[in-house]
Design a protein around this motif. Structure first.
Motif, PDB file in Angstrom:
ATOM      1  N   LEU A 108       0.830  -1.200   0.000  1.00 11.77           N
ATOM      2  CA  LEU A 108       0.000   0.000   0.000  1.00 11.77           C
ATOM      3  C   LEU A 108       0.866   1.252   0.000  1.00 11.77           C
ATOM      4  O   LEU A 108       2.022   1.213   0.424  1.00 11.77           O
ATOM      5  N   LEU A 109       0.281   2.368  -0.457  1.00  8.86           N
ATOM      6  CA  LEU A 109       1.026   3.633  -0.423  1.00  8.86           C
ATOM      7  C   LEU A 109       1.006   4.154   1.012  1.00  8.86           C
ATOM      8  O   LEU A 109      -0.076   4.426   1.554  1.00  8.86           O
ATOM      9  N   PRO A 110       2.157   4.307   1.645  1.00 13.38           N
ATOM     10  CA  PRO A 110       2.172   4.588   3.083  1.00 13.38           C
ATOM     11  C   PRO A 110       1.568   5.940   3.479  1.00 13.38           C
ATOM     12  O   PRO A 110       1.012   6.069   4.559  1.00 13.38           O
ATOM     13  N   ASN A 111       1.665   6.914   2.586  1.00 15.47           N
ATOM     14  CA  ASN A 111       1.203   8.252   2.983  1.00 15.47           C
ATOM     15  C   ASN A 111      -0.249   8.544   2.622  1.00 15.47           C
ATOM     16  O   ASN A 111      -0.748   9.617   2.898  1.00 15.47           O
ATOM     17  N   LEU A 112      -0.875   7.580   1.958  1.00 16.42           N
ATOM     18  CA  LEU A 112      -2.270   7.798   1.560  1.00 16.42           C
ATOM     19  C   LEU A 112      -3.192   6.893   2.364  1.00 16.42           C
ATOM     20  O   LEU A 112      -2.779   5.840   2.838  1.00 16.42           O
ATOM     21  N   PRO A 113      -4.457   7.301   2.494  1.00 14.57           N
ATOM     22  CA  PRO A 113      -5.382   6.433   3.223  1.00 14.57           C
ATOM     23  C   PRO A 113      -5.678   5.148   2.461  1.00 14.57           C
ATOM     24  O   PRO A 113      -5.459   5.068   1.245  1.00 14.57           O
ATOM     25  N   LEU A 114      -6.183   4.195   3.183  1.00 15.10           N
ATOM     26  CA  LEU A 114      -6.490   2.888   2.622  1.00 15.10           C
ATOM     27  C   LEU A 114      -7.447   2.985   1.431  1.00 15.10           C
ATOM     28  O   LEU A 114      -7.340   2.228   0.466  1.00 15.10           O
ATOM     29  N   LEU A 115      -8.369   3.957   1.483  1.00 15.44           N
ATOM     30  CA  LEU A 115      -9.337   4.117   0.379  1.00 15.44           C
ATOM     31  C   LEU A 115      -8.590   4.310  -0.937  1.00 15.44           C
ATOM     32  O   LEU A 115      -8.983   3.776  -1.976  1.00 15.44           O
TER      33      LEU A 115
END
Lengths: 325, 265
Positions: A108-115
């Motif tokens: 996952l992209l660490p700086n973005l929310p899960l959505l």
């Protein structure tokens, strides 16, 4: 036809060795090479909807096999089919049918929310916006992700992140799920929650699960079948509940004696340890009837407490590794 | 898979990584400021050192605009190389190649998203150049702009290819940083970021212009008075390097995929 079928699969890595006697230029121009056999002639098949543990000690070749099945690595020889496709030549088509989770790596992209992570996977797997929305809603409910779906991934606890990682791996509705140590680092509660969700998902969607884990409780809780490899070779392919009987013919017995009383000799009871009033022993159930030994024990002692248990899965796996090394 | 559908998927990746960049705006601001300061100082030095209105037929305005364009072309490409190198060394490349979209396409889209904020520097470069040197005179501005943009895109693709190859070097040499450093410094000098190519003596310029280092920065020549005369040659040279490096990248990638290793049995 089997959902996953491997025949005589073999993977050899070539690595260069540094020879101190040859000096820098000697090693640079004429490096010594060594072949490492990571996977050595293994064959097995898995039916649709099966949950199979694929275990072995470190360096046994588990991840290499999974990466070959996912089309990431190419085998040196042998054949394999996953969902009726050849992972080596049809990797991209297969990618849409396979979900992978490597517990030690985040996708996952660490700086973005899960959505946004769901959106990223939607783009990677070519899903339409409406499909992403629908699947996201389903998976967020199933994996209980709603409470933290808007937080940046880096701020999630390990348990939350791992649930999220599994959920995004399932976004494209894979037919096969490769789980490489999905519960690594999780506490017991988080482990149990993840296992229960995976079992439920397997039951509802019929996804085939191939799991590697160093945690015996994962194997016990999730997989009715276990394949063990060691040094790249397949050593056992059996029902998980049969593993104990294959390697252990003993039962563990623990009991408390009254203060000051020494244990009598009881035929079939092998004392292993004594700590104050507590006695630990084993009974070889191939030679003796468990009931007879316990009756004899209770006849000659006023036992305060008695526990009878099978060897733990940990001991079973330890024994398997020891036998196959 | 239809091309438009695939382009939309890459577009989505670009948007998401751009969004991720903005979420880390505090890290970007100092980096952007540093780039602006370095280019600004170089431009100021030129403006101060120029005694005449032109050197070797290159006006001060042309020199400053040229420096700005070359600097813009160099911005952030090393992150692409470093990203691939890290994927190789840490073994994460083995996981990223499992997606249905090609790995290199995904990392380039990811990189475009990450480097898009670099273009925030564009208005500042233009402002510096206009304030200190004015607007350069170019013949047929529309055609020059078109050809300049063509060379800019070609230079960006060429740089991208070189940086991807340098990143993939990690498959063989573990740490591609020294090779990257040599390429960057050579390109800095021969690509027009420090000295506009048009300022070099004609013999040296004629040789340098055939190198890939210079070919990445040909767009900066668009502000020179003789641009339309040399543009066909520059486009040809760039096209040849694009074809050569495209082929080389294909070969390197095929060899690299065979070296994919496993971290952890």
């Amino acid at each position: 036809m089997s959902h996953i079928a491997i025949k005589n699969l073999r993977k050899v890595f070539t690595t260069t060795l540094r020879n101190p006697e040859k000096g820098f230029w000697g090693n640079f121009f004429r490096p010594e090479k060594k072949a490492i056999i990571a996977v050595d002639d293994i064959s097995f098949s898995i039916e649709k909807g099966e949950r199979v543990a694929f275990i072995g000690p470190n360096g046994a070749g588990k991840s290499t096999t999974i990466k070959m099945l996912a089309g990431i690595l190419q085998p040196t020889s042998g054949s394999m089919m996953v969902c009726g496709l050849n992972p080596t030549t049809e990797r991209r088509t297969l990618a849409a049918k396979v979900g992978t989770l490597f517990g030690q790596r985040s996708q996952l992209l660490p700086n973005l929310p899960l959505l946004d992570g769901f959106e990223l996977f939607g783009a990677l797997y070519g899903l339409t916006a409406s499909t992403v929305l629908r699947r996201r809603k389903e998976l967020m409910g199933r994996f209980s992700l709603e409470d933290f779906a808007t937080q940046p991934v880096r701020k999630l606890s390990l348990g939350q992140r791992m649930r999220a990682e599994v959920a995004v791996s399932l976004l494209h509705k894979p037919e096969v799920l490769f789980l490489d140590e999905p519960t690594i680092g999780l506490d017991v509660v988080a482990k149990r929650a993840l296992r229960e969700t995976l079992l439920e998902y397997n039951r509802d969607e019929g996804v085939t699960i191939l799991l590697t884990s160093h945690d015996p409780s994962d194997v016990e809780a999730l997989c009715p079948r276990t394949i063990v490899i060691n040094h790249g070779r397949l050593v056992i392919d059996a029902r998980t509940d049969e593993l104990r009987s294959r390697y252990f013919t003993t039962k563990h017995v623990a009991f408390d004696l009254p203060v000051g009383e020494a244990p009598h000799v009881v035929e079939g009871l092998q004392i292993v340890e004594r700590d104050g009033t507590r006695v630990e022993a084993t009974i070889d159930i191939e030679k003796y009837e468990l009931r007879d030994v316990l009756t004899a024990l209770l006849a000659c002692h006023k036992v305060n407490d008695l526990d009878v248990a099978d060897p733990s899965m940990n001991e079973v796996i330890e024994a398997i590794y020891a036998h196959t090394t | 898979m239809p091309t438009r559908h695939r382009a939309r998927r890459y577009g989505k990746i670009i948007v998401l990584t751009l969004r991720e960049q903005y979420s880390r705006a505090m890290f970007m601001v100092p980096w952007l400021l540093a780039t602006l300061v370095v280019t600004g100082v170089t431009m100021t030095l030129y403006a101060t050192a120029y005694k005449a209105t032109s050197i070797h037929t290159v006006s001060l305005a042309a020199a400053l605009w040229s420096l700005g364009i070359a600097a813009l072309l160099r911005l952030s490409w090393r992150h692409l190389s470093n990203g691939i190198g890290e994927d190789v060394v840490q073994g994460t490349i083995a996981l990223k190649v499992r997606y249905p979209l090609p790995y290199l396409g995904v990392v380039v889209a990811d990189h475009i998203g990450r480097s898009t904020p670099c273009f925030m520097a564009l208005p500042f470069f233009v402002l510096f150049a206009v304030v200190m040197g004015g607007v350069p005179h170019v013949e047929a501005p529309v055609l020059s702009t078109f050809l300049g943009l063509l060379l800019f895109c070609g230079g960006a693709v060429l740089s991208g290819m070189v940086y991807i190859m340098l990143g993939l070097n990690a498959f063989w040499i573990e740490n591609a940083e020294p090779v990257l450093w040599i390429f960057e410094k050579t390109t800095l000098v021969l690509g027009g970021s420090v000295i506009p190519l048009a300022l070099l003596p004609s013999t040296a310029r004629n040789i340098i212009e055939f190198t890939p280092f210079a070919a990445t920065g040909f767009a900066a020549r668009a502000v020179n008075a003789d641009f339309l005369a040399v543009a066909p040659k520059l486009i040809m040279v760039q096209a040849v390097w694009l074809i050569l490096f495209g082929g080389l990248l294909f070969v390197i990638w095929r060899k690299a995929v065979r070296r994919l290793d496993v971290n952890g049995g």
